[in-house]
Design a protein around this motif. Structure first.
Motif, PDB file in Angstrom:
ATOM      1  N   VAL A 169       0.875  -1.176   0.000  1.00  9.18           N
ATOM      2  CA  VAL A 169       0.000   0.000   0.000  1.00  9.18           C
ATOM      3  C   VAL A 169       0.910   1.224   0.000  1.00  9.18           C
ATOM      4  O   VAL A 169       1.165   1.846   1.026  1.00  9.18           O
ATOM      5  CB  VAL A 169      -0.916  -0.015   1.241  1.00  9.18           C
ATOM      6  N   THR A 170       1.413   1.543  -1.165  1.00 11.21           N
ATOM      7  CA  THR A 170       2.417   2.599  -1.309  1.00 11.21           C
ATOM      8  C   THR A 170       2.161   3.369  -2.596  1.00 11.21           C
ATOM      9  O   THR A 170       1.550   2.857  -3.529  1.00 11.21           O
ATOM     10  CB  THR A 170       3.833   1.993  -1.388  1.00 11.21           C
ATOM     11  N   GLY A 171       2.654   4.610  -2.621  1.00 12.86           N
ATOM     12  CA  GLY A 171       2.636   5.366  -3.869  1.00 12.86           C
ATOM     13  C   GLY A 171       1.254   5.693  -4.384  1.00 12.86           C
ATOM     14  O   GLY A 171       0.972   5.515  -5.568  1.00 12.86           O
ATOM     15  N   PHE A 172       0.378   6.233  -3.531  1.00 14.62           N
ATOM     16  CA  PHE A 172      -0.959   6.618  -3.999  1.00 14.62           C
ATOM     17  C   PHE A 172      -0.867   7.637  -5.136  1.00 14.62           C
ATOM     18  O   PHE A 172      -1.766   7.710  -5.976  1.00 14.62           O
ATOM     19  CB  PHE A 172      -1.773   7.203  -2.849  1.00 14.62           C
ATOM     20  N   GLY A 173       0.204   8.416  -5.152  1.00 15.05           N
ATOM     21  CA  GLY A 173       0.390   9.405  -6.212  1.00 15.05           C
ATOM     22  C   GLY A 173       0.877   8.824  -7.518  1.00 15.05           C
ATOM     23  O   GLY A 173       1.084   9.561  -8.489  1.00 15.05           O
ATOM     24  N   ARG A 174       1.037   7.512  -7.574  1.00 20.10           N
ATOM     25  CA  ARG A 174       1.477   6.821  -8.796  1.00 20.10           C
ATOM     26  C   ARG A 174       0.330   6.103  -9.515  1.00 20.10           C
ATOM     27  O   ARG A 174       0.447   5.783 -10.694  1.00 20.10           O
ATOM     28  CB  ARG A 174       2.556   5.785  -8.463  1.00 20.10           C
ATOM     29  N   ILE A 175      -0.733   5.802  -8.782  1.00 19.91           N
ATOM     30  CA  ILE A 175      -1.780   4.931  -9.319  1.00 19.91           C
ATOM     31  C   ILE A 175      -2.852   5.737 -10.053  1.00 19.91           C
ATOM     32  O   ILE A 175      -2.976   6.952  -9.849  1.00 19.91           O
ATOM     33  CB  ILE A 175      -2.405   4.075  -8.204  1.00 19.91           C
ATOM     34  N   MET A 213       0.422  -4.167   2.934  1.00 18.27           N
ATOM     35  CA  MET A 213       1.533  -3.660   3.741  1.00 18.27           C
ATOM     36  C   MET A 213       1.760  -2.181   3.408  1.00 18.27           C
ATOM     37  O   MET A 213       2.086  -1.826   2.274  1.00 18.27           O
ATOM     38  CB  MET A 213       2.812  -4.447   3.457  1.00 18.27           C
ATOM     39  N   PHE A 214       1.610  -1.328   4.392  1.00 18.46           N
ATOM     40  CA  PHE A 214       1.769   0.108   4.208  1.00 18.46           C
ATOM     41  C   PHE A 214       3.229   0.517   4.058  1.00 18.46           C
ATOM     42  O   PHE A 214       4.127  -0.036   4.693  1.00 18.46           O
ATOM     43  CB  PHE A 214       1.171   0.850   5.414  1.00 18.46           C
ATOM     44  N   GLY A 215       3.468   1.520   3.219  1.00 20.84           N
ATOM     45  CA  GLY A 215       4.791   2.141   3.119  1.00 20.84           C
ATOM     46  C   GLY A 215       4.655   3.579   2.655  1.00 20.84           C
ATOM     47  O   GLY A 215       3.717   3.925   1.926  1.00 20.84           O
ATOM     48  N   THR A 216       5.567   4.432   3.067  1.00 19.27           N
ATOM     49  CA  THR A 216       5.494   5.847   2.692  1.00 19.27           C
ATOM     50  C   THR A 216       5.904   6.101   1.248  1.00 19.27           C
ATOM     51  O   THR A 216       5.503   7.104   0.655  1.00 19.27           O
ATOM     52  CB  THR A 216       6.391   6.703   3.593  1.00 19.27           C
ATOM     53  N   ASP A 217       6.762   5.252   0.695  1.00 25.11           N
ATOM     54  CA  ASP A 217       7.323   5.464  -0.644  1.00 25.11           C
ATOM     55  C   ASP A 217       8.212   6.707  -0.706  1.00 25.11           C
ATOM     56  O   ASP A 217       8.512   7.209  -1.788  1.00 25.11           O
ATOM     57  CB  ASP A 217       6.209   5.541  -1.701  1.00 25.11           C
ATOM     58  N   LEU A 218       8.601   7.223   0.434  1.00 26.44           N
ATOM     59  CA  LEU A 218       9.473   8.402   0.443  1.00 26.44           C
ATOM     60  C   LEU A 218      10.797   8.114  -0.255  1.00 26.44           C
ATOM     61  O   LEU A 218      11.299   6.998  -0.183  1.00 26.44           O
ATOM     62  CB  LEU A 218       9.731   8.836   1.893  1.00 26.44           C
ATOM     63  N   PRO A 219      11.353   9.082  -0.981  1.00 30.04           N
ATOM     64  CA  PRO A 219      10.865  10.452  -1.191  1.00 30.04           C
ATOM     65  C   PRO A 219       9.934  10.604  -2.386  1.00 30.04           C
ATOM     66  O   PRO A 219       9.846  11.685  -2.977  1.00 30.04           O
ATOM     67  CB  PRO A 219      12.153  11.226  -1.413  1.00 30.04           C
ATOM     68  N   SER A 220       9.253   9.539  -2.765  1.00 29.52           N
ATOM     69  CA  SER A 220       8.254   9.579  -3.850  1.00 29.52           C
ATOM     70  C   SER A 220       8.880   9.997  -5.180  1.00 29.52           C
ATOM     71  O   SER A 220       8.351  10.842  -5.899  1.00 29.52           O
ATOM     72  CB  SER A 220       7.110  10.529  -3.483  1.00 29.52           C
ATOM     73  N   LYS A 234       3.637  11.525  -9.353  1.00 27.78           N
ATOM     74  CA  LYS A 234       2.913  12.755  -9.685  1.00 27.78           C
ATOM     75  C   LYS A 234       2.534  13.524  -8.428  1.00 27.78           C
ATOM     76  O   LYS A 234       2.567  14.753  -8.400  1.00 27.78           O
ATOM     77  CB  LYS A 234       1.661  12.419 -10.501  1.00 27.78           C
ATOM     78  N   ILE A 235       2.148  12.788  -7.392  1.00 25.04           N
ATOM     79  CA  ILE A 235       1.793  13.396  -6.113  1.00 25.04           C
ATOM     80  C   ILE A 235       2.595  12.681  -5.033  1.00 25.04           C
ATOM     81  O   ILE A 235       2.479  11.465  -4.880  1.00 25.04           O
ATOM     82  CB  ILE A 235       0.289  13.263  -5.815  1.00 25.04           C
ATOM     83  N   PRO A 236       3.435  13.386  -4.267  1.00 22.89           N
ATOM     84  CA  PRO A 236       4.254  12.719  -3.249  1.00 22.89           C
ATOM     85  C   PRO A 236       3.435  12.275  -2.048  1.00 22.89           C
ATOM     86  O   PRO A 236       2.304  12.723  -1.835  1.00 22.89           O
ATOM     87  CB  PRO A 236       5.268  13.805  -2.858  1.00 22.89           C
ATOM     88  N   PHE A 237       4.021  11.391  -1.256  1.00 20.82           N
ATOM     89  CA  PHE A 237       3.388  10.926  -0.025  1.00 20.82           C
ATOM     90  C   PHE A 237       3.095  12.098   0.910  1.00 20.82           C
ATOM     91  O   PHE A 237       3.873  13.048   1.017  1.00 20.82           O
ATOM     92  CB  PHE A 237       4.309   9.934   0.685  1.00 20.82           C
ATOM     93  N   SER A 238       1.986  11.989   1.618  1.00 25.03           N
ATOM     94  CA  SER A 238       1.672  12.923   2.699  1.00 25.03           C
ATOM     95  C   SER A 238       0.899  12.169   3.767  1.00 25.03           C
ATOM     96  O   SER A 238       0.404  11.053   3.539  1.00 25.03           O
ATOM     97  CB  SER A 238       0.850  14.111   2.192  1.00 25.03           C
ATOM     98  N   VAL A 239       0.734  12.779   4.931  1.00 29.71           N
ATOM     99  CA  VAL A 239      -0.003  12.136   6.020  1.00 29.71           C
ATOM    100  C   VAL A 239      -1.466  11.936   5.642  1.00 29.71           C
ATOM    101  O   VAL A 239      -2.167  11.140   6.284  1.00 29.71           O
ATOM    102  CB  VAL A 239       0.105  12.944   7.326  1.00 29.71           C
ATOM    103  N   ARG A 240      -1.935  12.628   4.621  1.00 25.78           N
ATOM    104  CA  ARG A 240      -3.300  12.399   4.143  1.00 25.78           C
ATOM    105  C   ARG A 240      -3.485  10.959   3.680  1.00 25.78           C
ATOM    106  O   ARG A 240      -4.568  10.382   3.828  1.00 25.78           O
ATOM    107  CB  ARG A 240      -3.612  13.377   3.002  1.00 25.78           C
ATOM    108  N   ASP A 241      -2.438  10.343   3.145  1.00 22.73           N
ATOM    109  CA  ASP A 241      -2.522   8.937   2.737  1.00 22.73           C
ATOM    110  C   ASP A 241      -2.827   8.051   3.938  1.00 22.73           C
ATOM    111  O   ASP A 241      -3.630   7.107   3.847  1.00 22.73           O
ATOM    112  CB  ASP A 241      -1.215   8.496   2.077  1.00 22.73           C
TER     113      ASP A 241
END
Length: 247
Positions: A176-182, A202-209, A213-220
């Motif tokens: 469960v990573t990279g919401f800004g990629r999907i 499995m959650f991951g931040t994907d930092l530094p993204s 297109k949209i980087p990770f944030s706590v909103r995820d």
């Protein structure tokens, strides 16, 4: 809620970086990672080698030594690496080999079955795939020969979601990573995968993204909290990944 960050990158200028498809990432050191995540209750994680790091392992070993217990490495491994070199990586808390089927920078796909099985048999390592899920059907004959693997970034593509469900039914882990990629709403897909196998996500931040297109944030994180119960969150944010990487 404690978090196990199952997918992030460290990009340290002290170690080699290689341009990939015209892209060279900005630096993102351990200090940058700690600063970015200082308000999160991160209790462990997995550092994943990027295409821009090719087969350099020293940055990974250095980072793991600095982070200590509960942090694990996912490395790009060349097929010709010796047993002595692999023993050293294994002792350094590297637990998985990555195949970047989308961007390259890792070993070629024709070596995936032999290398994955060798590492699984000798060290109990698993395989991690950066792959577009729409390509999974044609890869099925190959993937069926790999004993233990995960798929990054919810598979990336809406068109490949049925294949993602297929592999979740077979016990494959889904990051469960990279919401800004999907290109789809992650929540219905996550709910379906969770219904298939509560241990899959499995959650991951994907930092530094990198390149997202949209980087990770706590909103995820908040999005997951709004759509899953506390018990389900425990699996997604912490338990599933800890069980996966500690085996």
């Amino acid at each position: 809620m404690p978090l196990f960050d199952a997918h992030f990158h460290i990009i340290d200028p002290k170690y080699p970086l290689f341009e990939n498809n015209g892209y060279l990432p900005s630096h993102f050191t351990l200090e940058n990672y700690r600063e970015t995540t200082q308000n999160l209750d991160i209790v462990g994680g997995a550092i994943v080698s990027g295409s821009f790091q090719k087969f350099d392992q020293e940055y990974l070993i250095d980072s793991l030594q600095e982070l200590g217990q509960n942090y694990f490495g996912v490395a790009n491994i060349p097929v010709e690496m010796t047993k002595e070199e692999l023993d050293y990586l294994n002792k350094s808390n590297i637990v998985a080999v990555r195949f970047n089927l989308k961007r390259g920078g890792s070993e070629r796909i024709e070596h995936m079955v032999n290398l994955s099985n060798r590492l699984y048999e000798e060290y109990n390592w698993h395989t991690e795939l950066y792959v577009d899920s729409k390509d999974l059907p044609e890869l099925a004959p190959v993937l069926g020969q790999i004993p233990k693997f995960s798929i990054d970034h919810l598979g990336l593509s809406k068109n490949g979601i049925p294949s993602l469900y297929h592999w979740a039914e077979k016990g494959v882990k889904i990051k469960v990573t990279g919401f800004g990629r999907i290109d789809f709403d992650p929540i219905p897909v996550m709910r379906k995968i969770h219904s298939i196998d509560p241990t899959a996500l499995m959650f991951g931040t994907d930092l530094p993204s990198t390149r997202a297109k949209i980087p990770f944030s706590v909103r995820d994180i908040q999005l997951i909290k709004e759509n899953f119960t506390a018990a389900e969150q425990e699996n997604i944010f912490y338990k599933n990944a800890m069980d996966w990487y500690l085996k």
